[in-house]
Write a protein that holds these residues in place. Structure first.
Motif, PDB file in Angstrom:
ATOM      1  N   MET A 261       6.065   0.513  -3.693  1.00  0.00           N
ATOM      2  CA  MET A 261       4.657   0.493  -4.074  1.00  0.00           C
ATOM      3  C   MET A 261       3.816   1.296  -3.079  1.00  0.00           C
ATOM      4  SD  MET A 261       3.415  -0.764  -6.673  1.00  0.00           S
ATOM      5  CE  MET A 261       1.777  -0.935  -7.309  1.00  0.00           C
ATOM      6  N   ARG A 265       1.536   4.654  -3.686  1.00  0.00           N
ATOM      7  CA  ARG A 265       0.147   4.832  -3.262  1.00  0.00           C
ATOM      8  C   ARG A 265      -0.005   6.128  -2.465  1.00  0.00           C
ATOM      9  NH1 ARG A 265      -2.091  -0.376  -0.628  1.00  0.00           N
ATOM     10  NH2 ARG A 265      -1.394  -1.159  -2.636  1.00  0.00           N
ATOM     11  N   ALA A 279       2.018  -3.217  -9.981  1.00  0.00           N
ATOM     12  CA  ALA A 279       0.942  -3.931  -9.278  1.00  0.00           C
ATOM     13  C   ALA A 279       0.812  -5.353  -9.824  1.00  0.00           C
ATOM     14  CB  ALA A 279      -0.375  -3.174  -9.447  1.00  0.00           C
TER      15      ALA A 279
END
Lengths: 629, 107
Positions: A261, A265, A279
């Protein structure tokens, strides 16, 4: 010898993507590349017994296969066309593997062919293994793969495929879900599909490190897979996420998911569907799920992929964030969607929510319907057990007064008050001690005629809705059969049910007269002018607003003059905190989350339920209806 | 299925070539989605023993240098054969010595 073939098999599974990918660059044909690679495997089985297993068996296979490819090219008539490639400096193996994935996942192929071919040439599974995993005959898979190779060769995309990453991601996710959806019986093999998908995803993350969606998909898979041990009970029955034993979640995979994750980003860009789903999965790893956030993420996801399943999941999230009734309201739209007709999760979710709002008779009906639609045996039994365990009294044997009390008891205060007005009147006129079985549709119609002769259509419809709901709950829906809703505006040509009638005239007299508090007027106006989701509007903070630009949150919510006139007064000097506030300060028992508390007034954010009730009471419409007109 | 591969200490002194080969191997296994975790172990360590209600902590080292575990790798593979194959490639890189490989159950 069998040891050797086991070794060769293991090497093949680990190396096939690189070997076939390298050959594909030389021969430009997936089918041929795979054949040449298989030839090299045969050579290994012949030679390794004498020479011993090489230090790097994968490199040995690659070299051998390439030599054969070069021989093949020299012999073939395509020599002139392909000859320059032989002189090209070798490209990095990574590019070969990525190109192989683009080829086997090419959109020119039907989804199931993409899946089979990818498992065959990228993951290195045998036809028999793929067939077992998909519970079909080996011949089916063999034909499917052969047809896929032919299609690729004929459509001329075997070598320079357009780099459609989304198609690759889709295949990986399909493979994962094929393994993840199965929950019992012969499922060990199918669970292996999850592992294959994870490996493919992790490979892809190294090959295409700048793509946020790749890392999003990997994060999603790692986190979903982390729950695999906890998501079924001893008998194979599914265990809902929030009842799972979190101690059985695989922390290692969760951490890998978080790391993926973070890479997503870093890669940047607006979040795509996989990043959003990841998410959401991340939210669910927390001890106390932030359902408001989950709802917002589902809203964003729905804007990108408005599939019924996404909408269903959003309704679940809304139910957790804003109460079961809010979730049920959203589900009402979905029930008419033809795509959802045979989807067992819709009645399953409805059943759950109906239990929570205290409507066990309807809940049982929905759970039974879900069971008929469910394809997995363990899941079906689980649904039937839940349906059977519901305590549904036989209302028909009750006396009217007691039935009304029982019906109203579990309802929210707003609904109870509205319905109670109708039902208490009926009970008074028909007699509290009348058994339900003694009541007829004609008698109820009489009472209506006497009690509410000259009311407005809207009021009339509210009474009709109350008696209908009560009749359905009591198991005698025919009690309301003689009553019909009335059209609300003169323009409406035919009588329509209450729900759709409400959609036709959102701007009520009450609202215009200005008796309605400023907050409600501003909320309704904003919903009407922006068309934004109720949840999104309610979560707005003062600091989100750009009053000059008449927009909020990067112009995802924009409004026009009516709202613009109301907002300054509503904000009245506040600089931060929730835009729409409740009337009172929260009691000491239930402190709201800090984000839902106005730092300047100490009041909490207006809840979805409260907003829905105020709107319904004042205008007869649901908030969502306001928004959609 | 997961396997824990533990390498006993000892063997040849690592040279620059070994470091380079190991780095490439680790990178390859990570890229293939096989290597979940890896690390070296402090040969000293400490030992905890429980007898009845009593728990004793003893500082190491305890064994012959070549018997101590020097490093581990947690891998996720499809079969025992794949684990053996990866173990074999690892041993080829590090030279003489011993690895212990166990399948990991759970979590």
């Amino acid at each position: 010898m069998s040891d050797l073939s086991a070794t060769v098999g293991a090497v093949w599974k680990q190396e096939s993507a690189r070997i076939v990918g390298g050959l594909l660059r030389l021969v430009h044909d997936v089918g041929l590349a795979e054949e040449l690679a298989q030839d090299a495997l045969v050579a290994a089985l012949e030679q390794w017994p004498a020479t011993g297993i090489p230090d790097n068996p994968g490199a040995w296979l690659t070299t051998t296969a390439k030599r054969r490819a070069v021989d093949h090219i020299r012999r073939s008539r395509t020599r002139e066309r392909l000859a320059p490639d032989l002189a090209r400096p070798p490209e990095p193996a990574e590019d070969d593997v990525l190109r192989l994935m683009f080829t086997s996942c090419h959109p020119v192929l039907p989804a199931e062919a993409r899946v089979a071919l990818t498992l065959r040439v990228v993951a290195g599974l045998s036809t028999a293994e793929i067939a077992r995993a998909f519970l079909v005959g080996e011949q089916v898979i063999a034909r499917r793969i052969a047809a896929a190779k032919r299609t690729l060769a004929e459509s001329g995309v075997a070598y320079e495929p357009s780099a459609q990453l989304s198609s690759v991601l889709e295949v990986v996710y399909l493979i994962f879900n094929e393994g993840y959806a199965a929950t019992s019986g012969t499922d060990l093999i199918r669970a292996d599909l999850c592992l294959e998908a994870l490996r493919l995803g992790r490979m892809l993350a190294v090959l295409a490190p700048d793509e946020a969606e790749v890392h999003g998909l990997v994060a999603l898979l790692e986190i979903q897979q982390s729950r695999s041990a906890a998501r079924t009970g001893p008998a194979g029955e599914p265990i809902p996420l929030h009842e799972q034993n979190r101690g059985r979640w695989d922390q290692l995979l969760i951490r890998r998911g978080f790391a993926a994750m973070l890479r997503a980003r870093e890669a940047g860009g607006p979040p795509g569907p996989y990043v959003l789903q990841a998410a959401i999965a991340v939210c669910h790893t927390e001890e106390n799920t932030d359902w408001v956030r989950v709802t917002a993420l589902y809203e964003a996801l729905e804007r990108l992929v408005a599939t019924p399943v996404v909408r269903l999941n959003r309704a679940v999230a809304v139910a957790f964030a804003y109460g079961p009734q809010a979730g049920l309201d959203l589900l009402d739209d979905l029930r008419t969607d033809p795509q959802m007709a045979a989807y067992h999760l819709l009645p399953g979710v409805r059943g759950d929510l109906l239990i929570k709002v205290g409507r066990p008779a309807e809940a049982r009906h929905e759970l039974q319907r879900a069971a008929t639609l469910a394809r997995n045996t363990a899941e079906r039994e689980f649904l039937l057990r839940r349906a059977a365990a519901l305590d549904v009294p036989d209302e028909r044997s009750r006396l009217l007064g007691a039935a009304v009390t029982a019906f109203l008891a579990p309802l929210g205060p707003a609904t109870a008050r509205a319905y109670g007005q109708t039902l208490h009147r009926i009970a008074r006129l028909a007699g509290d001690r009348t058994p339900l079985t003694g009541l007829t549709a004609a008698r109820i119609a009489e009472i209506f005629a006497v009690s509410w002769p000259d009311v407005s259509p809207r009021t009339w419809n509210r009474h009709v809705a109350a008696i209908r709901s009560f009749a359905t709950w009591s198991g005698s829906p025919s009690l309301a059969a003689a009553l019909h809703p009335r059209p609300i505006t003169a323009a409406a040509s035919a009588p329509r049910p209450v729900v759709s009638a409400a959609a036709s005239a959102p701007r009520s007299d009450v609202e215009r007269r200005g008796e309605t508090p400023l907050r409600e007027r501003a909320l309704w106006s904003l919903l009407r002018e922006s068309g934004a989701k109720v949840g999104a509007v309610l979560t707005l903070n003062v600091e989100d607003l750009d009053l000059d630009d008449r927009s909020a949150r990067d112009a995802t919510i924009v409004w026009r003059s009516a709202t613009a006139r109301l907002l300054p007064e509503l904000i009245s000097g506040r600089t931060r905190g929730p835009l729409f506030l409740s009337d009172r300060r929260p009691g000491p028992g239930r402190p709201p989350a800090p984000a839902d508390l106005c730092p300047e007034t100490g009041r909490r954010r207006l809840s979805y339920e409260r907003a829905a009730y105020l709107c319904k009471r004042a205008t007869g419409h649901t908030l969502d209806r306001l928004r959609s007109v | 299925m997961r396997y824990l591969m533990m390498q006993k200490a000892g063997g040849a002194e690592p040279d620059a070539q070994l470091y380079a080969d190991m780095a490439a191997f680790v990178e390859e296994l990570t890229a293939a989605g096989v290597l979940l975790a890896t690390g070296g172990l402090d040969p000293a360590g400490f030992k905890m023993t429980s007898v009845g209600d009593e728990i004793t902590v003893t500082d190491g080292p305890f064994t012959e240098a070549k018997e101590a575990i020097g490093g581990f790798a947690l891998i996720e593979v499809r079969s025992r054969e794949e684990a053996i194959e990866l173990g074999r490639r690892f041993r080829k890189i590090v030279g003489d010595g011993e690895s212990l490989i166990h399948q990991v159950y759970g979590p």
